[in-house]
Design a protein around this motif. Sequence first.
Motif, PDB file in Angstrom:
ATOM      1  N   ARG B 257       5.143   0.060   0.493  1.00 51.49           N
ATOM      2  CA  ARG B 257       4.729  -0.966   1.354  1.00 51.49           C
ATOM      3  C   ARG B 257       4.806  -1.944   0.589  1.00 51.49           C
ATOM      4  O   ARG B 257       3.788  -2.539  -0.020  1.00 51.49           O
ATOM      5  CB  ARG B 257       3.160  -0.487   1.744  1.00 51.49           C
ATOM      6  N   ASP B 260       2.764  -5.293   2.675  1.00 52.62           N
ATOM      7  CA  ASP B 260       1.587  -5.318   3.492  1.00 52.62           C
ATOM      8  C   ASP B 260       0.292  -5.911   2.916  1.00 52.62           C
ATOM      9  O   ASP B 260      -0.667  -5.994   3.840  1.00 52.62           O
ATOM     10  CB  ASP B 260       1.248  -3.733   3.550  1.00 52.62           C
ATOM     11  N   ARG B 271       9.015  -5.924   5.099  1.00 49.26           N
ATOM     12  CA  ARG B 271       7.628  -5.639   4.829  1.00 49.26           C
ATOM     13  C   ARG B 271       7.457  -4.385   4.275  1.00 49.26           C
ATOM     14  O   ARG B 271       6.558  -3.957   3.277  1.00 49.26           O
ATOM     15  CB  ARG B 271       6.813  -5.667   6.272  1.00 49.26           C
TER      16      ARG B 271
END
Lengths: 93, 983
Positions: B257, B260, B271
């Motif tokens: 991630r 995020d 992302r």
Amino acid sequence: MLRIPCPFCGERDHHEFAYGGDATVTRPALNDSSMEAWYRYVFLRRNPKGRHREFWQHVSGCRSWLIVERDTATHEIFGARMAADATMESNRG
Amino acid sequence: MAEQMARLPGGGRIDHDDRRRFTFDGTSLDALGGDTVASALLANGIHLAGRSFKLHRPRGIVSAGVEEPTALVTLRSGGRTEPNVPAPMAEIHDGLTVTSQNRWPTLRFDLMAVNSAAARFLPAGFYYKTFMGPTRGSWMYYEPAIRRAAGLGRGTTEADPDRYERRNAFCDVLVVGAGPAGLAAALAAGRGGARVMVVEQMSMAGGGLLAEPPASAADQWRQATLGELAGLENVELRPRTTAFGVYDGDVVGAVERCWDHVAVPPEHQARQRMWTIHPGRIVLATGATERPLLFGDNDRPGVMLAESVRRYINHYGVLPGRRAVVYTNNDGAYATALDLKRAGAGVTVVDTRTGRASAVAAAAIAEGLSVWPGARIDSTRGRQRVSRVRIDDGHGTNDLACDLVCVAGGWTPNVHLACHRGTRPEYHEALGAFVPGPLPDTQAAVGSMAGALDVDTAVADGWAAGRAAAGKGRGNAPPAPEVAMAPGWPNGAKAQKPGRGKVFVDLQNDVSDSDVALAWREGYRSVEHLKRYTTLGMGTDQGRTSNINGLALMADLRGQDIPTTGTTTFRPPYTPVALGALVGRRTGPHFRPERRTPMHDRHVANGVVFTPAGQWLRPRYYRTHGADADTAYVREMEAVRGNVGMTDVSTLGKIDVQGPDAPDFLNRVYVNAWLKLPIGKARYGVMLRDDGFALDDGTTSHIGENHYFMTTTTGEAAEVMSWLEYLLDTVWPELRVQATSVTDQWAGIAIAGPNSQRVLAEALPGIDIADAPLPPMGVTEATTDDGLPVRILRVSFSGERAYEVYTPAGYGDALWETVAMAGEPHGIIAYGLETLGALRVEKGHPVAAEIDGRTTLDDLGLGGLARTNKPFIGDVLRQRPALTAPDRRRMVGLQTEDPEAVLRAGTLLFETDTPIDGHGIGHVTSAIWSPSLGRHIALAFIERGREREGDIVSAVSPIHDERVAARVVPTVFLDPEGERIHA
């Protein structure tokens, strides 16, 4: 994610190959007119658990047809050889 | 500005100087850098975070990790909306919008809580026994309402504006988990010189060590180890990266991630990134999850896992309650009790163990902690926050006011990744837990995941595993960090006595102990049935805090032990994975390759409308010829039949076949004869599959000594290429033949119409294309005066005089321009696939619609093409009874009786005046309105087709509610003698 050792190109992901069916069945000769022999070759297959030889084509690479030995239960791959070599060998034998 | 009333000043590893603001259900709240949604809510004194799935009971924050069953929130808005995010995993950035789920109109006042009142009518599996009437169709009235009520968060239908990407990684050693065991393994392998990749799910490495306060000895160990790892070039540590599955070949899938934790990813950055990791060895150190204890109304906000509370105090600097009850069956929770006390909370420990107090318990009592030994919590009180517990000490019950209940029922190793390849976990009696089963040589499981009781063992085992995985190492394991207390293991996982009130086993799916008993009563006793009948363990948390407790209850009911009862199967992904991450960049224009002919841009300039044909873009029609396909093709057809037209045929499959055995090879592969085809001539050929059905058709030209140029249909090009390669490699490797795909290497233009020869002669002066040197099915190779190499094949698909001109792809556009310029004074137009299709239907040529893999040579009316004096592929099985049966559907032509009636491809044929029932006597494969005949015509297959010429049948389309009378006619509607090719 299987890794297939192409004899020409080296070890590659199975995405580069197309599966080509059972390599343990005997194809009748072209001039074999026996309906039974062709029926068995085209339609009948065993479904073995364990080490098995099958055709794969290296479609995204050298485009060779290979005979790959794979364990159908664990997907472990034991090796690959050129199908042409195998056929020529059995023709001589 | 709301105060963070529960924040411990200066506490934790969060940044007290980094103030951030976020909203929760529209209310603006303060947070600090490093907070998660859970820690920030708790810091603001908020425990109520959601409503349960079925009963809509108020639910709070239970944990500090992915095991969170109830505090699931929706983050962000618009195209970035993400539902069902566990609050402890959502990092706060300034401006983050957080929304609670599964409630209407508000979290505090949820109308659906009426379900709670009806709880006894909504046990597990209630939907199997209801919604069954009054009629069979009634379900369709209930279904939309049930669908709306189901689910927790709501996704978005807006497009996701962010990028995702996929990457491969190769390493010698992959370490999953950066707790003490994982860090030790990484250190060992790293010092040993191996290429090491460490993936850690949380944003900060440390695992269980993060429950220790900063500046503790444990934290110093953590920082020193991380420091050394950062300095090793051969070690890569990726936080925020979850390994979600172990696959064949020891390949590990992981999701990172990347961004995020910020509002908008930096420009051009993904992302999230999906990793496909190919490690030589894997060290699994995924830790363990704490298990709750069961009691009545154990689901109230304020009931939390004990070690998670420690993490909130020591890592996030938050005190989740001021009057705490610690309910435990092991020593480990005393660390939580002492930390609570030091942080200023009033603490009472309820310890289920009878007999002499353990050393830890005795020491805690000595330190002034209030402890109830041999006691259990019976139930709780409180509406949207726990306010009281009822304690049963064996002599009676006592009520204790509280605002926080920390439960510690032991630990469940996170065995998932060790089980993805099919190894079943094994029950460890002393631990009361399942640990990984035997792993292959390439994998090792260490730390609490493997049942290691203490951090010393975890570090030692991790070190040993890292060293073994690296295959080399030097030095000894470093000393283990000092932790306040080892996490405790209970004495077995016994079923717990029910309390008063509803005892929840699975907090997410509202599965209670009475539901487990119901499943048992109704015969759903195997662990697989228990799971599916009650939905225990089927939520987004996958039963991390509930599976063992449910298992223990069922085992108790069955009078069995837990190992006999077994576990369900662990499958990837370990935690949910965004589809975007799995797709990576293969979206939008990158979803699949687009194949363009060399003349693509020219078609665009000419006002083309393309149609996809497989991966190809082919011209369908040109806008200048008509407003839509149906009007344009008529104009284009009239031009071709009456004058001259040109079309792009570059997409046809083209295969170069060379070698002394090439004619023999063609003879074996095609049904017809090829040995005597002279140089300079082409021949139509059909090839069959081994099972006797037609595979493909095409035109093959003998262009030179031992040199043939084969064409196939666009759609079967790849299939035929692989087929020829298969035959040459595996069946006849002794044949001296080379077959090479040249589809992309040659551009092709068909010029068709009575004026085609005239135009072509003017386009390619200096090349003799008179009828004598280039009769029908003749082929010639030449170079134009401008140096354009061309291969000209006189073949007709349209039925008109026609030529296919091929040139190397790089010259395709130049060739098109040359022909177009030569044709302009003659009024040449370009035509597309729509017209191509209509022209060939009028001439009865089969294409993929007819050669669909279910039709034989005879079905297609091409039986006469086969040469019976030579063996060819498919010859034997094409003669089997089913393929030669007299009532087989054979290809015929159809034309409407009424000129206004419409024939459609895909319609079924029935006898006139019979009811429409069953599959009929035939089907229509291609249909057009024919300008030449002024009515709709079609190619179709009908039983005993050849005997039915002249009969009237019905073409039926139930979808269009049409029944059309059609006459069976020969397949060649126009110019059956084939004279127009000489025009």
